[in-house]
Design a protein around this motif. Structure first.
Motif, PDB file in Angstrom:
ATOM      1  N   GLU A  85       0.829  -1.203   0.000  1.00 13.03           N
ATOM      2  CA  GLU A  85       0.000   0.000   0.000  1.00 13.03           C
ATOM      3  C   GLU A  85       0.870   1.263   0.000  1.00 13.03           C
ATOM      4  O   GLU A  85       0.630   2.199  -0.765  1.00 13.03           O
ATOM      5  CB  GLU A  85      -0.913  -0.023   1.228  1.00 13.03           C
ATOM      6  CG  GLU A  85      -1.855   1.149   1.343  1.00 13.03           C
ATOM      7  CD  GLU A  85      -2.709   1.035   2.594  1.00 13.03           C
ATOM      8  OE1 GLU A  85      -3.930   1.208   2.460  1.00 13.03           O
ATOM      9  OE2 GLU A  85      -2.162   0.785   3.691  1.00 13.03           O
ATOM     10  N   LEU A 135      -6.882  -5.764  -0.926  1.00 14.78           N
ATOM     11  CA  LEU A 135      -6.087  -4.572  -1.231  1.00 14.78           C
ATOM     12  C   LEU A 135      -6.451  -4.147  -2.643  1.00 14.78           C
ATOM     13  O   LEU A 135      -6.290  -4.911  -3.593  1.00 14.78           O
ATOM     14  CB  LEU A 135      -4.587  -4.861  -1.115  1.00 14.78           C
ATOM     15  CG  LEU A 135      -3.692  -3.629  -1.166  1.00 14.78           C
ATOM     16  CD1 LEU A 135      -3.973  -2.675  -0.004  1.00 14.78           C
ATOM     17  CD2 LEU A 135      -2.228  -4.038  -1.146  1.00 14.78           C
ATOM     18  N   ALA A 170      -4.053   3.236  -3.381  1.00 12.90           N
ATOM     19  CA  ALA A 170      -4.255   1.907  -2.810  1.00 12.90           C
ATOM     20  C   ALA A 170      -4.933   2.029  -1.448  1.00 12.90           C
ATOM     21  O   ALA A 170      -4.634   2.938  -0.675  1.00 12.90           O
ATOM     22  CB  ALA A 170      -2.924   1.188  -2.667  1.00 12.90           C
ATOM     23  N   TYR A 204      -7.048  -0.639   1.696  1.00 13.83           N
ATOM     24  CA  TYR A 204      -7.487  -1.963   2.131  1.00 13.83           C
ATOM     25  C   TYR A 204      -8.986  -1.917   2.367  1.00 13.83           C
ATOM     26  O   TYR A 204      -9.472  -1.133   3.175  1.00 13.83           O
ATOM     27  CB  TYR A 204      -6.744  -2.386   3.404  1.00 13.83           C
ATOM     28  CG  TYR A 204      -7.014  -3.816   3.758  1.00 13.83           C
ATOM     29  CD1 TYR A 204      -6.400  -4.846   3.053  1.00 13.83           C
ATOM     30  CD2 TYR A 204      -7.898  -4.145   4.772  1.00 13.83           C
ATOM     31  CE1 TYR A 204      -6.665  -6.174   3.358  1.00 13.83           C
ATOM     32  CE2 TYR A 204      -8.166  -5.469   5.089  1.00 13.83           C
ATOM     33  CZ  TYR A 204      -7.546  -6.472   4.369  1.00 13.83           C
ATOM     34  OH  TYR A 204      -7.809  -7.786   4.669  1.00 13.83           O
TER      35      TYR A 204
END
Length: 168
Positions: free
Chosen positions: A15, A125, A136, A138
């Motif tokens: 990330e 992700l 990015a 989650y």
């Protein structure tokens, strides 16, 4: 850009790497020594780090059901170059894939992806669907259907565009 908490485990590295580029402003933290040091990237490995970053972004877009943002080297080809080994903990016998060398970014990312695959978190992700973002994040939503890195920014913009299109 995201108000979300970081990805779990090794996915935080993935990330962080993807989010070194702000697509909207073109600001790239890998352009600075501090930005590279934060991820342990020597200046000589900068082209490979950027290639890996964009391959990861394309994969995270695929996780969200979107086509790649541009033509990139497939992530599988890059990760196949990463030397990994099976590390076994002498105390409890647990095993995990680990980088053969902790230095190279590629090996650390490959180990993080392998860890996430085993944990079942890899597909969570994702990259934001906003074309000016692709940050990015989650996806912690119960159904795993998150679309934007930030509901307050990218989500609100998308909803406003949809609303305005209906008004015309």
């Amino acid at each position: 850009m995201s108000e979300r908490s970081s990805a779990p485990g090794g996915l935080a590295l993935v990330e962080s790497l993807v989010n070194t580029l702000d697509i909207e402003t073109s600001a790239d933290s890998l352009d600075t020594a501090e930005g590279r040091a934060r991820l342990g990237i020597p200046e000589a490995e900068l082209p490979q780090a950027r290639e890996l970053r964009e391959s990861l972004r394309a994969t995270l877009l695929a996780h969200a059901g979107h086509p790649p943002h541009r033509t990139v080297t497939p992530l599988g080809e890059l990760l196949a170059r990463a030397p990994l080994l099976v590390a076994v903990d002498a105390r409890d016998g647990s095993a995990a894939l680990a980088p053969a060398d902790d230095g190279p970014l590629l090996s650390r990312v490959a180990a993080a992806v392998a860890e996430a695959l085993v944990a079942g978190t890899w597909a969570r992700l994702k990259a934001c669907e906003a074309v000016t973002c692709h940050w990015a994040y989650y996806d912690r939503s119960p159904a795993g259907r998150g679309r934007w890195c930030s509901m307050q920014v990218c989500g609100a913009r998308a909803k406003m565009r949809r609303y305005r299109a209906k008004q015309t």
